[in-house]
Design a protein around this motif. Structure first.
Motif, PDB file in Angstrom:
ATOM      1  N   GLY A 101       0.749  -1.271  -0.035  1.00  0.00           N
ATOM      2  CA  GLY A 101       0.085   0.030  -0.091  1.00  0.00           C
ATOM      3  C   GLY A 101       0.720   1.304  -0.022  1.00  0.00           C
ATOM      4  N   THR A 102       2.168   1.089   0.243  1.00  0.00           N
ATOM      5  CA  THR A 102       3.020   2.340   0.094  1.00  0.00           C
ATOM      6  C   THR A 102       2.928   3.213  -1.207  1.00  0.00           C
ATOM      7  OG1 THR A 102       4.207   1.336   1.764  1.00  0.00           O
ATOM      8  CG2 THR A 102       5.347   3.328   0.496  1.00  0.00           C
ATOM      9  N   PRO A 103       2.754   4.491  -1.061  1.00  0.00           N
ATOM     10  CA  PRO A 103       2.586   4.946  -2.712  1.00  0.00           C
ATOM     11  C   PRO A 103       3.915   5.102  -3.092  1.00  0.00           C
ATOM     12  CG  PRO A 103       2.097   6.675  -0.851  1.00  0.00           C
ATOM     13  CD  PRO A 103       2.272   5.091  -0.254  1.00  0.00           C
ATOM     14  N   THR A 104       3.819   5.274  -4.535  1.00  0.00           N
ATOM     15  CA  THR A 104       5.517   5.250  -5.047  1.00  0.00           C
ATOM     16  C   THR A 104       5.174   5.851  -6.416  1.00  0.00           C
ATOM     17  OG1 THR A 104       7.429   4.072  -5.882  1.00  0.00           O
ATOM     18  CG2 THR A 104       5.290   2.966  -6.247  1.00  0.00           C
ATOM     19  N   GLN A 105       6.209   6.527  -7.123  1.00  0.00           N
ATOM     20  CA  GLN A 105       6.197   6.943  -8.335  1.00  0.00           C
ATOM     21  C   GLN A 105       7.296   6.254  -9.110  1.00  0.00           C
ATOM     22  OE1 GLN A 105       3.216   8.899  -8.181  1.00  0.00           O
ATOM     23  NE2 GLN A 105       4.345  10.264  -9.783  1.00  0.00           N
ATOM     24  N   ASP A 106       7.906   5.020  -8.768  1.00  0.00           N
ATOM     25  CA  ASP A 106       8.609   4.411  -9.382  1.00  0.00           C
ATOM     26  C   ASP A 106       8.390   4.182 -10.945  1.00  0.00           C
ATOM     27  OD1 ASP A 106      11.112   2.605  -9.258  1.00  0.00           O
ATOM     28  OD2 ASP A 106       9.488   1.321 -10.060  1.00  0.00           O
ATOM     29  N   LYS A 107       9.058   4.378 -11.954  1.00  0.00           N
ATOM     30  CA  LYS A 107       8.726   4.407 -13.292  1.00  0.00           C
ATOM     31  C   LYS A 107       8.490   2.901 -13.668  1.00  0.00           C
ATOM     32  CE  LYS A 107      10.863   4.950 -17.880  1.00  0.00           C
ATOM     33  NZ  LYS A 107      11.885   5.466 -18.618  1.00  0.00           N
ATOM     34  N   GLU A 108       9.027   2.057 -12.894  1.00  0.00           N
ATOM     35  CA  GLU A 108       9.032   0.666 -13.212  1.00  0.00           C
ATOM     36  C   GLU A 108       7.542   0.069 -12.795  1.00  0.00           C
ATOM     37  OE1 GLU A 108      10.382  -0.822 -15.823  1.00  0.00           O
ATOM     38  OE2 GLU A 108      11.469   1.148 -16.036  1.00  0.00           O
ATOM     39  N   ARG A 109       7.258   0.662 -11.613  1.00  0.00           N
ATOM     40  CA  ARG A 109       5.833   0.145 -11.125  1.00  0.00           C
ATOM     41  C   ARG A 109       4.978   0.728 -11.975  1.00  0.00           C
ATOM     42  NH1 ARG A 109       4.143  -3.508  -7.747  1.00  0.00           N
ATOM     43  NH2 ARG A 109       2.501  -3.316  -6.369  1.00  0.00           N
ATOM     44  N   PHE A 110       4.832   2.028 -12.378  1.00  0.00           N
ATOM     45  CA  PHE A 110       3.951   2.394 -13.245  1.00  0.00           C
ATOM     46  C   PHE A 110       3.898   1.716 -14.457  1.00  0.00           C
ATOM     47  CE2 PHE A 110       3.721   6.306 -10.953  1.00  0.00           C
ATOM     48  CZ  PHE A 110       2.472   6.712 -11.190  1.00  0.00           C
ATOM     49  N   ARG A 111       5.081   1.164 -14.997  1.00  0.00           N
ATOM     50  CA  ARG A 111       4.918   0.381 -16.350  1.00  0.00           C
ATOM     51  C   ARG A 111       4.424  -0.788 -16.092  1.00  0.00           C
ATOM     52  NH1 ARG A 111       8.695   0.727 -20.637  1.00  0.00           N
ATOM     53  NH2 ARG A 111      10.297   1.678 -19.206  1.00  0.00           N
ATOM     54  N   GLU A 112       4.473  -1.570 -15.082  1.00  0.00           N
ATOM     55  CA  GLU A 112       3.765  -2.806 -14.498  1.00  0.00           C
ATOM     56  C   GLU A 112       2.290  -2.590 -14.696  1.00  0.00           C
ATOM     57  OE1 GLU A 112       5.552  -5.629 -11.490  1.00  0.00           O
ATOM     58  OE2 GLU A 112       6.383  -3.935 -11.148  1.00  0.00           O
ATOM     59  N   CYS A 113       2.097  -1.550 -13.899  1.00  0.00           N
ATOM     60  CA  CYS A 113       0.328  -1.311 -13.871  1.00  0.00           C
ATOM     61  C   CYS A 113      -0.304  -1.074 -15.188  1.00  0.00           C
ATOM     62  CB  CYS A 113       0.411  -0.070 -12.736  1.00  0.00           C
ATOM     63  SG  CYS A 113       0.763  -0.699 -10.982  1.00  0.00           S
ATOM     64  N   ILE A 114       0.552  -0.148 -15.837  1.00  0.00           N
ATOM     65  CA  ILE A 114       0.161   0.352 -17.388  1.00  0.00           C
ATOM     66  C   ILE A 114      -0.062  -0.945 -18.157  1.00  0.00           C
ATOM     67  CG2 ILE A 114       0.714   1.614 -19.458  1.00  0.00           C
ATOM     68  CD1 ILE A 114       2.008   3.559 -17.268  1.00  0.00           C
ATOM     69  N   GLU A 115       0.910  -1.641 -18.204  1.00  0.00           N
ATOM     70  CA  GLU A 115       0.678  -2.947 -19.039  1.00  0.00           C
ATOM     71  C   GLU A 115      -0.248  -3.649 -18.741  1.00  0.00           C
ATOM     72  OE1 GLU A 115       4.404  -4.726 -18.634  1.00  0.00           O
ATOM     73  OE2 GLU A 115       5.493  -3.506 -20.204  1.00  0.00           O
ATOM     74  N   ALA A 116      -0.708  -3.988 -17.563  1.00  0.00           N
ATOM     75  CA  ALA A 116      -1.660  -4.823 -16.853  1.00  0.00           C
ATOM     76  C   ALA A 116      -2.988  -4.173 -17.214  1.00  0.00           C
ATOM     77  CB  ALA A 116      -1.742  -4.921 -15.502  1.00  0.00           C
ATOM     78  N   ILE A 117      -3.035  -2.871 -17.019  1.00  0.00           N
ATOM     79  CA  ILE A 117      -4.411  -1.991 -17.352  1.00  0.00           C
ATOM     80  C   ILE A 117      -4.536  -2.232 -18.901  1.00  0.00           C
ATOM     81  CG2 ILE A 117      -5.344   0.161 -17.642  1.00  0.00           C
ATOM     82  CD1 ILE A 117      -3.984   0.980 -14.845  1.00  0.00           C
ATOM     83  N   LYS A 118      -3.601  -1.960 -19.812  1.00  0.00           N
ATOM     84  CA  LYS A 118      -3.521  -2.090 -21.204  1.00  0.00           C
ATOM     85  C   LYS A 118      -4.125  -3.205 -21.781  1.00  0.00           C
ATOM     86  CE  LYS A 118      -2.921   2.256 -22.723  1.00  0.00           C
ATOM     87  NZ  LYS A 118      -4.046   3.101 -23.562  1.00  0.00           N
TER      88      LYS A 118
END
Length: 278
Positions: A54-71
């Motif tokens: 639940g810790t918030p992060t702006q980590d680029k790779e975490r965003f990439r993982e989430c974006i890939e999963a959403i897309k």
């Protein structure tokens, strides 16, 4: 009238599973909540990401993982990463997701008291730094304004050539330290933006659906989601972000407003057909 663009802010950085057990943290949970909102009628996902605890992060790779999963679930949805991050993050941390070259990203237009000892810092020089980098990457900023003075800041930076027209604002209303969510305040913000601009309205907590209704009635667009409110009605926790979107869709249809698809939203907002690099 233009069709209604619905943005779903699916998790934010502050709300937790203690507030509502359906708030997403993991990549799978974030993709699930994005899909629920998309299926209900959202064309934009306003995206914060978390680590699994639940810790918030702006980590680029975490965003990439989430974006890939959403897309993978919603190929045409517009993903709008937050550059707000969480209170206390540096500019460098906050900017990481823009290097994935999204179509849009949020751009906070002023500093705000965030309750207690927390201050959400956005100096004028920080705003200029953020928007110049977005311009370099052809990213449209959504101008997050928590009070009237932030609209004035955005207009001033537009006149200086930093923020491009047509501008798209998000009125975030009801945050402690910012403008309230009453009709008087909504109209004050709406009447303060330049002609030719578009706007979304976000009501925090109990203001979510009243502010949404005001936006629908006046030709604006709407944001809902767990970042802003975890209840579907007084005292009743929402089961999903999709349930919150469904309520907005019902209100809109009762008022004779059609819902925009992602590609219709792109046309309304002047986006290209660029899809995010993942």
């Amino acid at each position: 009238m233009e069709k209604l663009i619905i943005t779903a802010a699916i998790c934010g950085a502050e709300v937790t599973k203690k507030h509502n057990p359906n708030v997403p943290y993991t990549v799978e949970e974030i993709a699930r909540e994005a899909e629920s909102a998309y299926n209900a009628g959202a064309s934009i996902i306003h995206l914060h990401v978390r680590y699994d605890d639940g810790t918030p992060t702006q980590d680029k790779e975490r965003f990439r993982e989430c974006i890939e999963a959403i897309k993978a679930r919603c190929p045409d949805v517009i993903i709008q990463p937050s550059t707000g991050g969480a209170v206390g993050m540096t500019s460098e941390e906050r900017l990481q997701p823009i290097y994935l070259q999204p179509e849009m990203a949020s751009l906070d237009c002023g500093t705000l008291n965030f309750g207690g000892d927390e201050i959400f810092v956005n100096t004028e020089n920080m705003i200029i730094e953020f928007v110049l980098k977005m311009n370099e990457l052809s990213i449209k900023p959504e101008l997050e304004v928590f009070d009237k003075g932030m609209i004035d800041t955005a207009i001033r930076l537009h006149k200086k050539g930093y923020i491009k027209a047509p501008m798209h604002f998000n009125f975030v209303m009801g945050v402690n330290g910012g403008i309230s969510g009453e009709m008087r305040d909504f109209l004050f913000l709406k009447e303060s933006i330049p002609e030719g601009s578009t706007f979304t309205a976000t009501g925090i907590g109990r203001y979510e659906f009243p502010v949404a209704t005001m936006a629908i009635l006046t030709g604006g667009h709407v944001r809902v989601g767990f970042e802003d409110n975890v209840y579907i009605s007084k005292g009743v926790l929402a089961k999903s972000n999709g349930e919150l979107v469904e309520k907005v869709v019902r209100i809109a249809r009762e008022l004779g407003k059609e819902i925009a698809t992602p590609d219709e939203a792109r046309k309304i907002l002047g986006l290209g057909v660029k899809y995010m690099e993942v």
